[in-house]
Enzyme design. Sequence first.
Site, PDB file in Angstrom:
ATOM      1  N   HIS A 176      12.803 -14.181  -7.764  1.00  0.00           N
ATOM      2  CA  HIS A 176      11.568 -13.585  -8.297  1.00  0.00           C
ATOM      3  C   HIS A 176      10.788 -12.913  -7.177  1.00  0.00           C
ATOM      4  O   HIS A 176      10.410 -11.745  -7.269  1.00  0.00           O
ATOM      5  CB  HIS A 176      10.714 -14.663  -8.972  1.00  0.00           C
ATOM      6  CG  HIS A 176       9.363 -14.182  -9.402  1.00  0.00           C
ATOM      7  ND1 HIS A 176       9.035 -13.968 -10.726  1.00  0.00           N
ATOM      8  CD2 HIS A 176       8.250 -13.857  -8.695  1.00  0.00           C
ATOM      9  CE1 HIS A 176       7.781 -13.519 -10.796  1.00  0.00           C
ATOM     10  NE2 HIS A 176       7.276 -13.456  -9.572  1.00  0.00           N
ATOM     11  N   GLU A 177      10.547 -13.664  -6.110  1.00  0.00           N
ATOM     12  CA  GLU A 177       9.694 -13.145  -5.033  1.00  0.00           C
ATOM     13  C   GLU A 177      10.347 -11.959  -4.326  1.00  0.00           C
ATOM     14  O   GLU A 177       9.689 -10.966  -4.048  1.00  0.00           O
ATOM     15  CB  GLU A 177       9.359 -14.262  -4.045  1.00  0.00           C
ATOM     16  CG  GLU A 177       8.409 -15.310  -4.625  1.00  0.00           C
ATOM     17  CD  GLU A 177       7.056 -14.726  -5.040  1.00  0.00           C
ATOM     18  OE1 GLU A 177       6.655 -13.684  -4.493  1.00  0.00           O
ATOM     19  OE2 GLU A 177       6.417 -15.309  -5.926  1.00  0.00           O
ATOM     20  N   HIS A 180      10.011  -8.657  -6.059  1.00  0.00           N
ATOM     21  CA  HIS A 180       8.773  -7.891  -5.839  1.00  0.00           C
ATOM     22  C   HIS A 180       8.983  -6.852  -4.734  1.00  0.00           C
ATOM     23  O   HIS A 180       8.409  -5.759  -4.784  1.00  0.00           O
ATOM     24  CB  HIS A 180       7.612  -8.814  -5.483  1.00  0.00           C
ATOM     25  CG  HIS A 180       6.994  -9.472  -6.678  1.00  0.00           C
ATOM     26  ND1 HIS A 180       6.501  -8.761  -7.757  1.00  0.00           N
ATOM     27  CD2 HIS A 180       6.789 -10.776  -6.974  1.00  0.00           C
ATOM     28  CE1 HIS A 180       6.019  -9.609  -8.658  1.00  0.00           C
ATOM     29  NE2 HIS A 180       6.193 -10.830  -8.212  1.00  0.00           N
ATOM     30  N   TYR A 191      -0.009  -3.327  -9.658  1.00  0.00           N
ATOM     31  CA  TYR A 191      -0.130  -4.756  -9.943  1.00  0.00           C
ATOM     32  C   TYR A 191      -1.411  -5.050 -10.699  1.00  0.00           C
ATOM     33  O   TYR A 191      -2.297  -5.764 -10.226  1.00  0.00           O
ATOM     34  CB  TYR A 191      -0.060  -5.544  -8.632  1.00  0.00           C
ATOM     35  CG  TYR A 191       0.402  -6.964  -8.812  1.00  0.00           C
ATOM     36  CD1 TYR A 191       1.647  -7.238  -9.373  1.00  0.00           C
ATOM     37  CD2 TYR A 191      -0.386  -8.029  -8.413  1.00  0.00           C
ATOM     38  CE1 TYR A 191       2.079  -8.536  -9.533  1.00  0.00           C
ATOM     39  CE2 TYR A 191       0.036  -9.338  -8.573  1.00  0.00           C
ATOM     40  CZ  TYR A 191       1.269  -9.581  -9.138  1.00  0.00           C
ATOM     41  OH  TYR A 191       1.700 -10.877  -9.298  1.00  0.00           O
ATOM     42  N   GLU A 200       5.605  -8.260 -12.855  1.00  0.00           N
ATOM     43  CA  GLU A 200       5.895  -9.690 -12.909  1.00  0.00           C
ATOM     44  C   GLU A 200       7.162  -9.984 -13.710  1.00  0.00           C
ATOM     45  O   GLU A 200       8.002 -10.800 -13.330  1.00  0.00           O
ATOM     46  CB  GLU A 200       4.723 -10.433 -13.555  1.00  0.00           C
ATOM     47  CG  GLU A 200       3.717 -10.935 -12.564  1.00  0.00           C
ATOM     48  CD  GLU A 200       4.375 -11.766 -11.490  1.00  0.00           C
ATOM     49  OE1 GLU A 200       5.097 -12.713 -11.802  1.00  0.00           O
ATOM     50  OE2 GLU A 200       4.170 -11.439 -10.314  1.00  0.00           O
ATOM     51  N   ASP A 273      -6.444 -12.965 -12.819  1.00  0.00           N
ATOM     52  CA  ASP A 273      -5.019 -12.768 -12.521  1.00  0.00           C
ATOM     53  C   ASP A 273      -4.630 -11.293 -12.694  1.00  0.00           C
ATOM     54  O   ASP A 273      -3.608 -10.974 -13.311  1.00  0.00           O
ATOM     55  CB  ASP A 273      -4.167 -13.687 -13.426  1.00  0.00           C
ATOM     56  CG  ASP A 273      -2.691 -13.652 -13.108  1.00  0.00           C
ATOM     57  OD1 ASP A 273      -2.328 -13.381 -11.947  1.00  0.00           O
ATOM     58  OD2 ASP A 273      -1.897 -13.906 -14.039  1.00  0.00           O
ATOM     59  N   HIS A 278       0.528 -12.582 -14.901  1.00  0.00           N
ATOM     60  CA  HIS A 278       1.484 -13.696 -15.047  1.00  0.00           C
ATOM     61  C   HIS A 278       1.456 -14.284 -16.455  1.00  0.00           C
ATOM     62  O   HIS A 278       2.166 -15.243 -16.738  1.00  0.00           O
ATOM     63  CB  HIS A 278       1.175 -14.828 -14.063  1.00  0.00           C
ATOM     64  CG  HIS A 278       1.433 -14.484 -12.635  1.00  0.00           C
ATOM     65  ND1 HIS A 278       0.481 -13.948 -11.803  1.00  0.00           N
ATOM     66  CD2 HIS A 278       2.560 -14.592 -11.882  1.00  0.00           C
ATOM     67  CE1 HIS A 278       0.993 -13.766 -10.598  1.00  0.00           C
ATOM     68  NE2 HIS A 278       2.253 -14.145 -10.620  1.00  0.00           N
TER      69      HIS A 278
HETATM   70 ZN   LIG Z   1       5.565 -12.518  -9.120  1.00  0.00          ZN
END
Ligand SMILES: [Zn+2]
Length: 385
Positions: A176-177, A180, A191, A200, A273, A278
């Site tokens: 996931h990270e 990005h 974002y 996301e 957020d 998210h």
């Molecule tokens: Zn993320």
Amino acid sequence: MNATPTHAHSHTPTFCTIVPPHILDKVSRNEDQSLAEPARRTLERDAAQRTRRRLLTVSAVRPMATGAPSDQAKRTIYDAKHHEDLPGKKVRGEGEKASKDQTVNRAYDGLGATFELYLKAYNRHSIDDSGLPLIASVHYSQDYNNAFWNGEQMVFGDGDGQIFLDFTLPVDVIGHELTHGVTASTANLEYFSQSGALNESISDVFGSLVKQYALQQTADQADWLIGAGLLAPRVQGVALRSMKAPGTAYDDDVLGKDPQPATMAGYVRTGQDNGGVHINSGIPNHAFYLAAAAIGGHAWEGAGQVWYDVLTGGTLSPRADFAEFAQLTVAAAKSRYGDGAEHDAVLKAWSQVGVPVNDPVAAASGADVPRQNPVPEGAQPPVQG
Ligand SMILES: [Zn+2]
């Protein structure tokens, strides 16, 4: 670049921590200080990293790639030894023998699994497709309840042991990270709001595919969870998010209930957020799951290939909303696979989550595409708190 931002969110750089602020906010307000305190400290660290990220909008200059990038990952793992100075002490380089510290080895293997998915499934050489070295620091800070990619490297906390365990445990968190980074070097989805939720979602999609590829699972064998194994035993929940059933990952007295919607009917308008990036990611996440499940087989083929084509195809705009993304996936499915099962599955999946695509083929064949009220284009969510 001296462009004046026209909106407050214009230059919000992606800074994603795998545990989103809405979860840590909730935990930090718990009356049990042994639970609240690590969450509060984690939020403070994250805020400092977010500020740092905002100041570093231009990535560090990288050495020019010479010749074709290698099919071999270039990984380096550091041990932050519970401090905040990055990267820390080097503990394992590419090809070096395994450490006695399994956290080091899981980080090394997770970076490798992500590199492998992108290389083997999509012929992509690392995050930037030019062989970017992959760097990670483990044992960051104390009782740190998060993991993140800061634009230059991965950082993993050990968790407080009460709510969260070691953040190197779920390989999809690593995927996931790092994704990005892939998004930043391709479509660069802004974002915020729907483009942020797409950003996301793309990280969840390819994060899950990293795990599925590593385990060689088919769509019906996969758990479709993000962060399975991360929650401590006392927590009522299985993961941070579920792509198969958004909103069902946890329901706990400390964490609260998973707020993700599965369809547009549950779309959450919030100023927190970054506009619920998210939270509303549950909608495109579920569309991907539905498409992959309908196509069957390995999800990194079929649906995964279609999503990758859209991410890297050059036509997805940085401020794309769900409707634009959906339209592009339907077109990409047709262009890669023709009017076959993939195209039908992608078209139907978006319709099922309430983002119907007006497709000429479907219209001609009389397919039932429900019409719904779309979310107003560029609508500013009400700011809370
Ligand atoms: Zn993320």
